[in-house]
Scaffold this active site. Structure first.
Site, PDB file in Angstrom:
ATOM      1  N   HIS A  16       0.812  -1.207   0.000  1.00 48.49           N
ATOM      2  CA  HIS A  16       0.000   0.000   0.000  1.00 48.49           C
ATOM      3  C   HIS A  16       0.852   1.267   0.000  1.00 48.49           C
ATOM      4  O   HIS A  16       0.542   2.241  -0.679  1.00 48.49           O
ATOM      5  CB  HIS A  16      -0.912  -0.003   1.229  1.00 48.49           C
ATOM      6  CG  HIS A  16      -1.823   1.181   1.321  1.00 48.49           C
ATOM      7  ND1 HIS A  16      -2.995   1.269   0.614  1.00 48.49           N
ATOM      8  CD2 HIS A  16      -1.729   2.329   2.036  1.00 48.49           C
ATOM      9  CE1 HIS A  16      -3.587   2.422   0.887  1.00 48.49           C
ATOM     10  NE2 HIS A  16      -2.833   3.081   1.747  1.00 48.49           N
TER      11      HIS A  16
ATOM     12  N   HIS B  59     -10.229   3.160  -1.373  1.00 48.13           N
ATOM     13  CA  HIS B  59     -10.462   2.742   0.006  1.00 48.13           C
ATOM     14  C   HIS B  59     -11.364   1.514  -0.052  1.00 48.13           C
ATOM     15  O   HIS B  59     -12.437   1.453   0.562  1.00 48.13           O
ATOM     16  CB  HIS B  59     -11.095   3.864   0.832  1.00 48.13           C
ATOM     17  CG  HIS B  59     -10.406   4.072   2.148  1.00 48.13           C
ATOM     18  ND1 HIS B  59     -11.071   4.272   3.329  1.00 48.13           N
ATOM     19  CD2 HIS B  59      -9.086   4.098   2.473  1.00 48.13           C
ATOM     20  CE1 HIS B  59     -10.211   4.424   4.318  1.00 48.13           C
ATOM     21  NE2 HIS B  59      -9.001   4.320   3.818  1.00 48.13           N
TER      22      HIS B  59
END
Length: 766
Positions: free
Chosen positions: A59, A108
């Protein structure tokens, strides 16, 4: 601040060299852990291990994608408008008159599945802070959403929560939501996509960067206090060696407070305007770990932090938890000592908690060569002494194995040519209504009516039109337009072409508003990078995007990669979502997608060429549940020419409306424009009426032209070598289709029922 600690003190904090460390539980590979030990020359402390584990995560570090993302810079077109490119929180482009805009899209996805409302809400909050961090005032948001089938229990749980989270956070911030996408496919069951975009406006001289220059400058943490939320999320902090009891029942998804974020926005903008900030960074994924390492790496390379000064809302937090907390609405600023008092006064005015937690330090040449020096203490004990650049910039870079999926050839060979096509006008009519009513094509206003589109008063265009548009200032007419697009079916069939088609559609949607496409952001949603087939899809998609941007002259300003989007071993269809930003000199020239009801005998033209291209089409998917063959061909030269016709046609006032052709082809474009304008049309089709209505050939737009502007319109098309075919006229109360052997008509009332009833019929009870 205390003197820098000695390494033997840090080694003591690292614990016994014989006790195991939970690097695997933190997501680190054996060789990554070994590299950390090599960098430090010793065993890492628990806090250092936590920092490296999250900063080297997929990430934060892009370790599986870096080798492919580099081509966005290598192939970048020459564009003097690009003021800040990739590497910062968001890209910045010049839009004229001394103004610039910054925009970015991020994902998200996983948090929005675990806790849909807060996952989506904090996705909006995070992207807004990225824009704020560049020195800009956020002025609008958009979202690109993908869910499983509309009637699936998973979708009925996730979709309402995601929408409520987006609307709650954005509406409370007072930011208009001006557009986006809504899609449905069985591949997104258990793995929805929630991609949020924000755009902000600033003057050229107001650009801020994530850097910490100037030894002696203070490190100030301001905004929300730090709590336990998010620790078990992106940071994957789930080791038994960390306090097991302290982790019990803690949420893995961050909790947002949009009212505090609104105060933080206004406070930050006042700080920027008063020139009280040297460097700035928001706290998103990895929290304090990310902010400190990136700021230090972007400055002198030295920083000293006292973690026990971090304001907490849970006194039980350990140093590792403080470093990994992803509590929202927090920022970190670098402030010179002579301006610290004024900085604190502004924060107090806005009721924002602000605390000096450290200072920028100088580094020796030897330390600089190693990547600087970041030191952190906890109640006088040193818990971190590491080179920050090794965490922020020098993480592992993998060239993952790449292999064309074993089923790719068979998938492409399974063309839609053998699918039964409508045998008569009655079937053609019925299938048009069926595609129009399909989730993902049908009216999305069940979702969009929950968003405020017009707050702030500068929205010029918003959903349901092809792109959103806002004025960049209250007292001017210059504006920017934005659109996001992606098609997982196309990209599954051919990742290179499918990504270029997403780019082309977003480019075309911006052009259809009358704006000139200017720059690109992206959110690349894929399955596991450990799957060679997924990495082949990713490599082809990034190559397609880089080549496409080079040809269109639109630089990639930044974006996001989201891997591991899969349920079990089944990955989602690769879904690169492309955002395009365009500039328009006068928003009063903007075009809508609604047929004009106030122009007598308005003429309807199709720009571009239609071919028999139905691979990955909405018709094949909705009517037959089929995915196979090849997607439509890409012609970026034609897209650029079409864009020039649309922007010129808008500025010359020779176009009355424009709507791009994409999902569902001409049939759906005609129905949407008729419904949006409240007026029907009559079209005369040549050739196969089925192909004319449902083909999804790219580089096509329908436009409405007033009779008095027809000659100027034709001259504009000729000048840019764009084919314009008159297909009918606007008027009446029905969609009328005529062709060589017959035809049919559908009253607007029937079209509206089909278009508007789909989402409410399923979601109104949720």
């Amino acid at each position: 601040m205390p003197e820098a600690p000695q390494l033997d003190t840090v080694a003591k904090a690292a614990g016994s060299p014989d006790s195991p460390q939970p690097f695997a539980e933190l997501g680190m590979k054996d060789d990554e852990y070994a590299r950390v030990r090599e960098i430090l020359g010793r065993r890492p402390t628990s806090a250092e291990l936590a920092i490296y584990s999250v900063m080297w995560s997929e990430h934060c570090s892009y370790k599986s994608s870096k080798v492919h993302l580099r081509q966005f810079a290598e192939k970048a077109p020459r564009n003097d408008a690009l003021l800040v490119g990739m590497g910062e929180n968001a890209g910045v482009v010049d839009v004229g008159d001394g103004y610039a805009v910054t925009f970015k899209i991020e994902s998200h996805n996983h948090p929005s599945y675990v806790e849909p409302h807060q996952g989506a809400a904090t996705g909006v909050g995070g992207i807004v802070r990225d824009i704020l961090t560049m020195g800009a005032r956020p002025v609008a948001v958009m979202d690109a959403l993908r869910f499983g089938p509309l009637d699936a229990p998973d979708t009925r749980r996730v979709l309402p929560g995601v929408v409520s989270g987006i609307s709650f956070y954005g509406n409370c911030l007072g930011l208009p939501n001006i557009g986006g996408e809504l899609g449905f496919d069985s591949g997104y069951i258990g793995n929805p996509l929630v991609n949020a975009l924000c755009v902000g406006v600033l003057r050229h001289e107001d650009i801020k960067l994530a850097q910490a220059p100037g030894p002696g400058n203070k490190v100030v943490l301001f905004g929300a206090t730090t709590g336990p939320d998010g620790i078990g999320g992106a940071s994957v902090l789930a080791s038994a060696t960390f306090d097991e009891e302290s982790h019990a029942k803690r949420p893995s998804v961050q909790v947002g407070d949009p009212f505090l974020e609104k105060l933080l926005i206004e406070c930050s903008l006042e700080l920027f305007a008063a020139d009280l900030v040297v460097g700035i960074q928001d706290l998103g994924a990895a929290g304090v770990s990310c902010a400190t390492t990136e700021l230090a790496a972007g400055g002198t390379g030295g920083m000293r932090i006292e973690l026990d000064r971090v304001p907490l809302r849970d006194s039980r937090l350990t140093p590792e938890e403080i470093l990994m907390s992803e509590s929202q609405e927090r920022m970190m600023a670098i402030v010179s000592p002579d301006k610290l008092s004024a900085f604190m006064d502004v924060c107090a005015k806005w009721d924002i908690v602000a605390t000096v937690i450290g200072e920028v330090t100088d580094v020796t040449p030897e330390e600089a060569e190693r990547g600087g020096r970041l030191v952190m203490t906890w109640h006088g004990e040193t818990v971190v002494d590491m080179p920050p650049r090794t965490a922020s910039d020098e993480g592992p870079v993998y060239e993952r194995p790449i292999a064309r999926p074993s089923d790719q050839d068979a998938l492409q060979a399974d063309t839609p040519d053998q699918l039964p096509r409508p045998a008569n006008d009655a079937e053609l009519r019925a299938q048009l209504l069926r595609v129009l009513a399909a989730p993902g094509i049908a009216d999305p206003s069940w979702v969009t009516r929950q968003y405020d589109r017009y707050v702030l008063g500068n929205t010029v265009l918003a959903t349901p039109h092809d792109g959103g548009m806002v004025r960049i200032t209250d007292d001017g007419e210059r504006g920017v337009a934005l659109a996001t697009d992606g098609n997982g079916r196309y990209t599954r069939l051919d990742p290179y072409t499918g990504t270029q088609l997403a780019l082309a559609e977003a480019y075309r949607n911006v052009a259809a508003t009358g704006a000139r496409p200017h720059a690109v952001t992206n959110c690349l949603n894929f399955g596991s990078p450990e799957d060679p087939g997924v990495m082949w899809q990713f490599a082809e998609a990034t190559r397609g995007l880089a080549d496409g941007c080079r040809e269109l002259g639109t630089p990639v300003t930044g974006g996001n990669v989201s891997f591991y989007n899969q349920t079990g071993s089944t990955a989602i269809n690769p879904t690169p979502v492309i955002g395009v930003l365009g500039v328009i000199g006068d928003v009063r020239d903007r075009l809508t997608s609604a047929f004009p009801a106030d122009i007598d005998d308005a003429r309807l033209y199709l720009l571009g060429t239609t071919r028999d291209e139905l691979g990955g089409s909405a018709w094949a998917d909705v009517v037959h549940g089929h995915l196979g063959g090849l997607p439509p061909a890409v012609d970026l030269t034609a897209e650029a020419a079409l864009g020039r016709v649309l922007s010129a046609g808008a500025s010359l006032n020779v176009l009355a409306a424009a709507h791009d052709l994409s999902d569902g082809g001409l049939a759906i474009a005609l129905a949407e424009s008729a419904l949006r304008g409240g007026v029907g049309c009559t079209v005369d089709l040549t050739g196969d009426p089925f192909v004319a209505l449902f083909s999804e050939s790219a580089a096509r737009v329908i436009v409405a032209v007033a009779p008095t502007a027809d000659a100027a319109f034709q001259e504009t098309c000729d000048r840019h070598a764009v084919t314009a075919t008159r297909i009918g006229s606007i008027g009446g109360d029905a969609l009328r289709v005529r062709h060589a052997t017959g035809g049919f008509e559908i009253p607007l009332t029937e079209l509206r029922t089909a278009y508007e009833s789909t989402l409410p019929s399923v979601l109104d009870g949720e």
